[in-house]
Design a protein around this motif. Structure first.
Motif, PDB file in Angstrom:
ATOM      1  N   TRP A 222       0.675  -1.365   0.195  1.00 37.42           N
ATOM      2  CA  TRP A 222      -0.037   0.035   0.112  1.00 37.42           C
ATOM      3  C   TRP A 222       0.857   1.176   0.035  1.00 37.42           C
ATOM      4  CZ3 TRP A 222      -4.966  -0.544  -1.245  1.00 37.42           C
ATOM      5  CH2 TRP A 222      -5.734  -1.803  -0.945  1.00 37.42           C
ATOM      6  N   GLY A 223       1.981   1.388   0.729  1.00 36.25           N
ATOM      7  CA  GLY A 223       2.461   2.603   1.197  1.00 36.25           C
ATOM      8  C   GLY A 223       3.454   2.965  -0.309  1.00 36.25           C
ATOM      9  N   GLN A 224       4.013   1.769  -0.894  1.00 32.57           N
ATOM     10  CA  GLN A 224       4.927   2.146  -1.981  1.00 32.57           C
ATOM     11  C   GLN A 224       3.874   2.435  -3.301  1.00 32.57           C
ATOM     12  OE1 GLN A 224       6.782  -1.853  -2.850  1.00 32.57           O
ATOM     13  NE2 GLN A 224       8.340  -1.067  -1.161  1.00 32.57           N
ATOM     14  N   VAL A 225       2.786   1.795  -3.361  1.00 29.71           N
ATOM     15  CA  VAL A 225       1.812   2.273  -4.385  1.00 29.71           C
ATOM     16  C   VAL A 225       1.317   3.444  -4.027  1.00 29.71           C
ATOM     17  CG1 VAL A 225      -0.372   1.639  -5.326  1.00 29.71           C
ATOM     18  CG2 VAL A 225       0.875  -0.231  -4.703  1.00 29.71           C
ATOM     19  N   ALA A 226       1.015   4.005  -2.948  1.00 27.68           N
ATOM     20  CA  ALA A 226       0.575   5.381  -2.851  1.00 27.68           C
ATOM     21  C   ALA A 226       1.807   6.386  -3.422  1.00 27.68           C
ATOM     22  CB  ALA A 226       0.212   5.596  -1.185  1.00 27.68           C
ATOM     23  N   VAL A 227       3.077   6.016  -2.831  1.00 23.80           N
ATOM     24  CA  VAL A 227       4.165   6.972  -3.245  1.00 23.80           C
ATOM     25  C   VAL A 227       4.177   7.091  -4.886  1.00 23.80           C
ATOM     26  CG1 VAL A 227       6.643   7.283  -3.085  1.00 23.80           C
ATOM     27  CG2 VAL A 227       5.373   6.811  -0.991  1.00 23.80           C
ATOM     28  N   LEU A 228       4.072   5.818  -5.496  1.00 22.19           N
ATOM     29  CA  LEU A 228       4.431   6.048  -6.874  1.00 22.19           C
ATOM     30  C   LEU A 228       3.205   6.690  -7.426  1.00 22.19           C
ATOM     31  CD1 LEU A 228       5.646   4.687  -9.412  1.00 22.19           C
ATOM     32  CD2 LEU A 228       4.122   2.840  -9.097  1.00 22.19           C
ATOM     33  N   GLY A 229       1.952   6.625  -6.918  1.00 22.77           N
ATOM     34  CA  GLY A 229       0.786   7.516  -7.453  1.00 22.77           C
ATOM     35  C   GLY A 229       1.051   8.764  -7.106  1.00 22.77           C
ATOM     36  N   ALA A 230       1.512   9.033  -6.048  1.00 22.14           N
ATOM     37  CA  ALA A 230       1.781  10.780  -6.125  1.00 22.14           C
ATOM     38  C   ALA A 230       2.890  11.308  -7.076  1.00 22.14           C
ATOM     39  CB  ALA A 230       2.451  10.801  -4.619  1.00 22.14           C
ATOM     40  N   VAL A 231       3.934  10.249  -7.224  1.00 19.70           N
ATOM     41  CA  VAL A 231       5.090  10.883  -8.140  1.00 19.70           C
ATOM     42  C   VAL A 231       4.265  10.822  -9.701  1.00 19.70           C
ATOM     43  CG1 VAL A 231       7.271   9.992  -9.398  1.00 19.70           C
ATOM     44  CG2 VAL A 231       6.893   9.823  -6.705  1.00 19.70           C
ATOM     45  N   VAL A 232       3.761   9.909  -9.893  1.00 17.22           N
ATOM     46  CA  VAL A 232       3.204   9.695 -11.524  1.00 17.22           C
ATOM     47  C   VAL A 232       2.124  10.669 -11.494  1.00 17.22           C
ATOM     48  CG1 VAL A 232       2.166   8.121 -13.268  1.00 17.22           C
ATOM     49  CG2 VAL A 232       3.895   7.430 -11.821  1.00 17.22           C
ATOM     50  N   GLY A 233       1.269  11.051 -10.486  1.00 18.05           N
ATOM     51  CA  GLY A 233       0.349  12.079 -10.442  1.00 18.05           C
ATOM     52  C   GLY A 233       0.901  13.574 -10.779  1.00 18.05           C
ATOM     53  N   VAL A 234       2.014  13.900 -10.166  1.00 16.94           N
ATOM     54  CA  VAL A 234       2.779  14.950 -10.561  1.00 16.94           C
ATOM     55  C   VAL A 234       3.226  15.037 -11.984  1.00 16.94           C
ATOM     56  CG1 VAL A 234       4.765  16.095  -9.909  1.00 16.94           C
ATOM     57  CG2 VAL A 234       3.377  15.399  -8.251  1.00 16.94           C
ATOM     58  N   LEU A 235       3.702  13.924 -12.357  1.00 13.17           N
ATOM     59  CA  LEU A 235       4.236  13.818 -13.588  1.00 13.17           C
ATOM     60  C   LEU A 235       2.989  14.129 -14.673  1.00 13.17           C
ATOM     61  CD1 LEU A 235       6.493  11.193 -15.140  1.00 13.17           C
ATOM     62  CD2 LEU A 235       4.534  11.474 -16.471  1.00 13.17           C
ATOM     63  N   GLY A 236       1.799  13.378 -14.582  1.00 11.94           N
ATOM     64  CA  GLY A 236       0.788  13.559 -15.474  1.00 11.94           C
ATOM     65  C   GLY A 236       0.393  15.052 -15.456  1.00 11.94           C
TER      66      GLY A 236
END
Length: 366
Positions: A222-236
């Motif tokens: 869960w934690g790693q998925v959330a961090v990845l989501g935040a990073v890619v969300g900023v990218l998008g």
């Protein structure tokens, strides 16, 4: 594509193509076409046209007609390839070193086998019908992702696979059996030995399937998925803010899945996060279709923060979907597509209540 017969023929060919080359490979091709389409649109200063192909999120040009269209669109070629993999596993055509049920092996090119391509083609037609039906009714989510999800449920049921599967561990969300490398007891699927992609008679020890099969063994905490989501969300969000293209980041992320197809380990899957975060920025900016319009309506930092929030939500929904619909089951029911449906439904809801303003995600005609 106004002629229904032409649409059916093209969709059948697209689904058959996805079956022959592999579902994920076909999806990567769609991503590449989206990147090319958006590059052409940017070079010609074209903008998304919500009055165009409604089943393709109002995109235009090559993005609408090819990348998200009735030939290479994910609801056609990828969904057809996923259904074909389930059929091929049921028929006993697959015998690879894939660590999960062979019916989940959407990276495997099934080649020009007529019956497999026919199944892919049939589900390609189903995919187009579902997408156009959803768009025509104005249902408040991405019609393409909705089509992929429903198609996955349909091929699972039609081919005789369990809808959810046997839940092992301490509930449907528990991934610890995989972490402990617990294997399933040998069994035949539906009483058919050696024709289902499940452990064949006599299989022992480490040759047996894992008790729980996370969609991505390197991307499920869960934690790693959330961090990845935040990073890619900023990218998008950043890509959309600077280009006014809500599809470019998605296309790039989808294209990079070719790395998974060729065996690059631990490569993250992020196209669902990139798409939803991009669409959120467009909604935040009142549906602006130019970078100047975006920058005039929304501060860049605010856009990045919104992208990060939607990225986290979308990534976590995808993880929840894989635990509910993939990890205990036998076929590929796409977690990113579920996440896109939920994420775009949230965007449509925020549009309906007046927080967002956009015309790409349908809103029940309101």
């Amino acid at each position: 594509m106004a002629d229904p017969l032409v649409l059916v023929v093209v969709a059948f060919a697209g689904g058959a193509f996805g079956a022959a080359v592999g579902g994920l490979e076909a999806f990567s091709v769609a991503g590449l076409l989206v990147v090319v389409g958006e590059a052409v649109n940017l070079a010609s200063e074209s903008v998304p046209d919500p009055s165009g192909v409604t089943a393709a999120l109002g995109s235009s040009g090559l993005t609408a007609t090819l990348g998200l269209g009735p030939l290479f669109g994910p609801h056609v070629a990828f969904a057809g390839g996923a259904a074909a993999a389930a059929f091929a596993a049921r028929q006993g055509y697959l015998d690879t070193d894939f660590r999960y049920h062979e019916a989940k092996n959407v990276t495997y090119a099934l080649g020009p086998r007529a019956d497999v391509m026919a199944v892919g083609g049939a589900f390609g037609v189903v995919g187009v019908g579902l997408a156009y039906g959803s768009a025509g009714l104005g249902l408040p989510w991405d019609p393409i992702a909705f089509s992929i999800v429903v198609s996955g449920v349909l091929h699972r049921v039609a081919l005789g696979y369990p809808l959810i599967g046997t839940v092992r561990g301490d509930g449907v969300l528990d991934m610890t059996p995989f972490e402990r490398r617990i294997r399933r007891s040998p069994r035949a699927d539906g009483g058919v030995v050696d024709r289902s992609g499940v452990d064949s008679e006599g299989t022992t020890g480490g040759e047996r399937r894992f008790a729980v099969e996370p969609w991505l063994p390197h991307q499920y905490e869960w934690g790693q998925v959330a961090v990845l989501g935040a990073v890619v969300g900023v990218l998008g969000a950043f890509v959309t803010y600077r280009t006014a293209s809500p599809f470019l980041a998605f296309g790039v992320a989808a294209t990079t899945l070719l790395f998974l197809c060729v065996g690059v380990e631990r490569f993250p899957v992020t196209h669902h996060v990139a798409l939803v975060s991009s669409l959120a920025v467009v909604g935040l900016a009142g549906g602006a279709t130019t970078s100047a319009g975006l920058s005039a309506d929304v501060n860049l930092l605010v856009a990045l923060l919104v992208g990060a929030v939607f990225g986290v939500v979308t990534a976590l929904v995808g993880e929840l979907a894989q635990r509910l619909l993939y990890a205990h089951a036998d076929t590929h029911l796409d977690p990113p597509a579920v996440a896109i449906v939920v994420g775009t439904a949230l965007i449509a809801l925020l549009d309906l209540v007046g927080v967002f303003e956009q015309a790409l995600v349908p809103t029940l005609g309101l």
